[in-house]
Write an enzyme that holds these catalytic residues in place. Sequence first.
Site, PDB file in Angstrom:
ATOM      1  N   CYS A  33       0.834  -1.204   0.000  1.00  0.00           N
ATOM      2  CA  CYS A  33       0.000   0.000   0.000  1.00  0.00           C
ATOM      3  C   CYS A  33       0.871   1.256   0.000  1.00  0.00           C
ATOM      4  CB  CYS A  33      -0.931   0.016   1.213  1.00  0.00           C
ATOM      5  SG  CYS A  33      -1.849   1.563   1.356  1.00  0.00           S
ATOM      6  N   CYS A  36       0.296   3.635   3.104  1.00  0.00           N
ATOM      7  CA  CYS A  36       0.654   3.279   4.471  1.00  0.00           C
ATOM      8  C   CYS A  36       1.949   3.993   4.864  1.00  0.00           C
ATOM      9  CB  CYS A  36       0.837   1.768   4.608  1.00  0.00           C
ATOM     10  SG  CYS A  36      -0.681   0.907   5.069  1.00  0.00           S
ATOM     11  N   HIS A  91      -4.504   1.332   8.061  1.00  0.00           N
ATOM     12  CA  HIS A  91      -4.898   0.869   6.728  1.00  0.00           C
ATOM     13  C   HIS A  91      -6.318   0.290   6.709  1.00  0.00           C
ATOM     14  CE1 HIS A  91      -4.083  -0.807   2.677  1.00  0.00           C
ATOM     15  NE2 HIS A  91      -4.853  -1.799   3.075  1.00  0.00           N
ATOM     16  N   ASN A 131     -14.197   8.756  -2.764  1.00  0.00           N
ATOM     17  CA  ASN A 131     -14.770   7.586  -3.419  1.00  0.00           C
ATOM     18  C   ASN A 131     -14.455   6.402  -2.531  1.00  0.00           C
ATOM     19  OD1 ASN A 131     -15.474   9.102  -5.700  1.00  0.00           O
ATOM     20  ND2 ASN A 131     -13.468   8.755  -6.631  1.00  0.00           N
ATOM     21  N   HIS A 142      -6.669   2.105   1.391  1.00  0.00           N
ATOM     22  CA  HIS A 142      -6.297   2.883   2.576  1.00  0.00           C
ATOM     23  C   HIS A 142      -7.260   4.074   2.701  1.00  0.00           C
ATOM     24  CE1 HIS A 142      -2.971   3.751   5.485  1.00  0.00           C
ATOM     25  NE2 HIS A 142      -3.737   4.828   5.589  1.00  0.00           N
ATOM     26  N   HIS A 144      -8.888   7.235   2.551  1.00  0.00           N
ATOM     27  CA  HIS A 144      -8.429   8.523   2.032  1.00  0.00           C
ATOM     28  C   HIS A 144      -9.515   9.192   1.220  1.00  0.00           C
ATOM     29  CE1 HIS A 144      -7.908   6.084  -1.595  1.00  0.00           C
ATOM     30  NE2 HIS A 144      -7.802   7.204  -2.294  1.00  0.00           N
ATOM     31  N   GLN A 146     -10.019  12.857  -1.550  1.00  0.00           N
ATOM     32  CA  GLN A 146      -9.254  13.641  -2.507  1.00  0.00           C
ATOM     33  C   GLN A 146      -9.783  15.065  -2.567  1.00  0.00           C
ATOM     34  OE1 GLN A 146      -8.224  11.643  -6.316  1.00  0.00           O
ATOM     35  NE2 GLN A 146      -9.670  10.071  -5.676  1.00  0.00           N
TER      36      GLN A 146
END
Length: 319
Positions: A33, A36, A91, A131, A142, A144, A146
């Site tokens: 990942c 991470c 994660h 998303n 992971h 997150h 945007q």
Amino acid sequence: MSSKLRWHPFLKEWVIVAGKVQERPVLPARNACPLCYGGVEVPKPFDIAVFENRYPSLTKETSDIIPWEDDLYKLEGGRGVCEVVLYTMDHDSSMSRMPLEQIEKLVLVWEDRYKDLGSLDFIKYVFIFENRGEIIGVSLHHPHGQIYAFPYIPPIIEKEIKSSNEFYNQKNKCLFCSILERELNDGVRVVYENKHFVAFMPFYGRYPFELHIYSKRHLGSLPEMTYTEKMYLAEIIQKITKAYDNVYGFNFSYMMVFHQKPVKGDFPNYHFHIEFYSLHRAKDKIKYLAGVESGAGTFINPLPPEESAELMRDSIRRL
Ligand SMILES: [Zn+2]
Ligand SMILES: [Zn+2]
Ligand SMILES: [Zn+2]
């Protein structure tokens, strides 16, 4: 590679043509990942981290693109900023499983990015979104979100501004405040409410499980909120994402988008809200967008908002 914008001559909107995006990693193995701690993007431990997307759809530098326009077509550099916001080092966490304090900090980070990116002279709109889930096309698990900082006001926001201005001119009140009042009166589509925000499945929802969060106070963006309001925003986001995951007992796929006023200019009739869209229409059924939605622009919502609101209220009762 610089991003390019091509003008759609009859829809009258920009299309981003971004070459480098094709090289994005697709679902790397757990130990690979890049988000991470110790991975390629974040070498040091962090709480919440923000960095520029390695594969941006809009690029800060577009000076190598020579804009041109003829009597039919138009091309410009897609000058903007694309950032990735890592919600946590964990994660396997998610918005729905993060402690409330973490989401509170995240709200403050979003506000900071809205102000900071909004202060760039070439940026007109700061779009915060997440998303979640493979059916939405997420390439990294992971937790997150945007941020896209656009050199123009995106068409949906432009349409919302136009509608709210027209409504105000006709009725002398805010379109969004009026919707909120109506939804609270009708009640059947309201999912959850705290002191400063209301979450409801709007009467006109286009997607199954489409949910909107409106601020009770008329305001246009995160920086206009009091500290207390921001904390209540974190609370309602946590409640709603938990409720989504609890509806069918699996990680619910969704898109979460912030609709705030543009960062430059005066938009007194615009009203802050968050929209969630999902593609789940039943426990084991997915609503795919297809010909009618993409080609005719008409959405077919297979799940009435009144029903999804009841499913969400029930989910909250079972939390
Ligand atoms: Zn990770
Ligand atoms: Zn309003
Ligand atoms: Zn909206």
